[in-house]
Scaffold this motif. Sequence first.
Motif, PDB file in Angstrom:
ATOM      1  N   TYR A 162       0.829  -1.205   0.000  1.00  0.00           N
ATOM      2  CA  TYR A 162       0.000   0.000   0.000  1.00  0.00           C
ATOM      3  C   TYR A 162       0.867   1.260   0.000  1.00  0.00           C
ATOM      4  O   TYR A 162       0.548   2.253  -0.665  1.00  0.00           O
ATOM      5  N   HIS A 165       2.384   1.773  -3.349  1.00  0.00           N
ATOM      6  CA  HIS A 165       1.368   2.333  -4.241  1.00  0.00           C
ATOM      7  C   HIS A 165       1.246   3.833  -4.025  1.00  0.00           C
ATOM      8  O   HIS A 165       1.151   4.606  -4.993  1.00  0.00           O
ATOM      9  N   CYS A 173      -5.701   5.872 -10.921  1.00  0.00           N
ATOM     10  CA  CYS A 173      -7.124   5.722 -11.219  1.00  0.00           C
ATOM     11  C   CYS A 173      -7.721   6.969 -11.858  1.00  0.00           C
ATOM     12  O   CYS A 173      -8.911   7.000 -12.167  1.00  0.00           O
ATOM     13  N   SER A 286     -13.883   5.789  -5.562  1.00  0.00           N
ATOM     14  CA  SER A 286     -13.160   5.238  -6.703  1.00  0.00           C
ATOM     15  C   SER A 286     -12.971   3.746  -6.528  1.00  0.00           C
ATOM     16  O   SER A 286     -12.964   3.225  -5.405  1.00  0.00           O
ATOM     17  N   LYS A 288     -10.388   2.181  -6.618  1.00  0.00           N
ATOM     18  CA  LYS A 288      -9.185   1.884  -5.834  1.00  0.00           C
ATOM     19  C   LYS A 288      -9.500   1.779  -4.343  1.00  0.00           C
ATOM     20  O   LYS A 288      -8.700   1.261  -3.568  1.00  0.00           O
TER      21      LYS A 288
END
Length: 379
Positions: A162, A165, A173, A286, A288
């Motif tokens: 995470y 990311h 996104c 979203s 995500k």
Amino acid sequence: MPSSSNSSVANIPTDDELFPAVTHQNITNCSFSSWSKAYKSLIPKTKVIRPLPQAFIDYLLQDGIVLPEDEYLTQNSTGGHISDYDDDEDPSPSDEASSSNPTEAFIELHQEIIDTIRDLGGSVMPKLNWSAPRDAAWISTGNTLRCNTPSDIYLLLKSSAYITHDLTEAFDCCNSNDIDGNGGDKGKSTVIQPVEYELVLRKWVNVNPSVEFRCFVKDRQLIGISQRDMSFYDFLPSLESILTKEILAFFETNLKNTFVDPDFVFDVYVPSPHNRVWLIDINPFSLKTDSLLFSWDELLASETAPDFEYKPDENLIDFRVLESEDKINSFSTAQHSENKVPKDVFDAGLTSEGIADLARQWKKMLAKQMEDDSSSDEE
């Protein structure tokens, strides 16, 4: 209320036409520092360290897990070294162990982290702009995000997909046409600014995961609430009315008309006696963002009324919890299972030297944890 169900609305695709366009600005709005000051009284005690030096970001993204010898670089207010070594030992920066210490590249940040941990009571929970390293909790000695030293923080951050990311794909996104940060509006000249990464250190509280909830907002209306921890808690269904009422009132009073975006997802903690709601995080509306006990098809298909018709009513909120242990496997696999073995750990296992290094780091962490526990008991 609808029972816990993972059924999707038929023939509702989650494409760009139905999903609100996610822009660079939407993601930025959910960065901790973008909203935390406005809701300071609603969040746990927290310290934000920003901007993070590039050397620290590079360290987090480097292969391998190399942790510092904290005692070499811990300084007191007079500039002297605080060390657990005997007086006749002199762990100077020229020593071999110190020369390989990664914090030499960001020594000021390292010291600020030490000071912040002390100021927040000795234990903290870390996160970056958007994410906490929840997927890496398994690697800590207590299987939690509790950190007592900078090394604890570094281990969690470096072991988390995470966090990687956040550092490399935070805006993946966004609408492909959103090249200027305005959702593709070429009539505007806004320039996307480089991300200013931050380390968020929250005072450690032993949170009860059973009363953490994720709340979904569409067109400034609360449309759904889901438990966050995918475990069965037999008492949760009986608290549905109380929890829904408290969370809805919290949303209406504090977030409905103040958060910059009309569509967003927020996380809350409602500890016993369930009459106080704490804001934990705000996330983009979203794909995500994990929809937990909902599907995004369902959330997108939810109807909302114009503001002049909208009357807040907890009985109309879709509140979902697991209603039996049999339902657990219907909704999700083990949380963060895709990250149970970080790439760094996997890579370390490919060589005998890597295994030895990992074993030394683990042994050091266990010894430190035992020492901290012993000190706490004595107090």
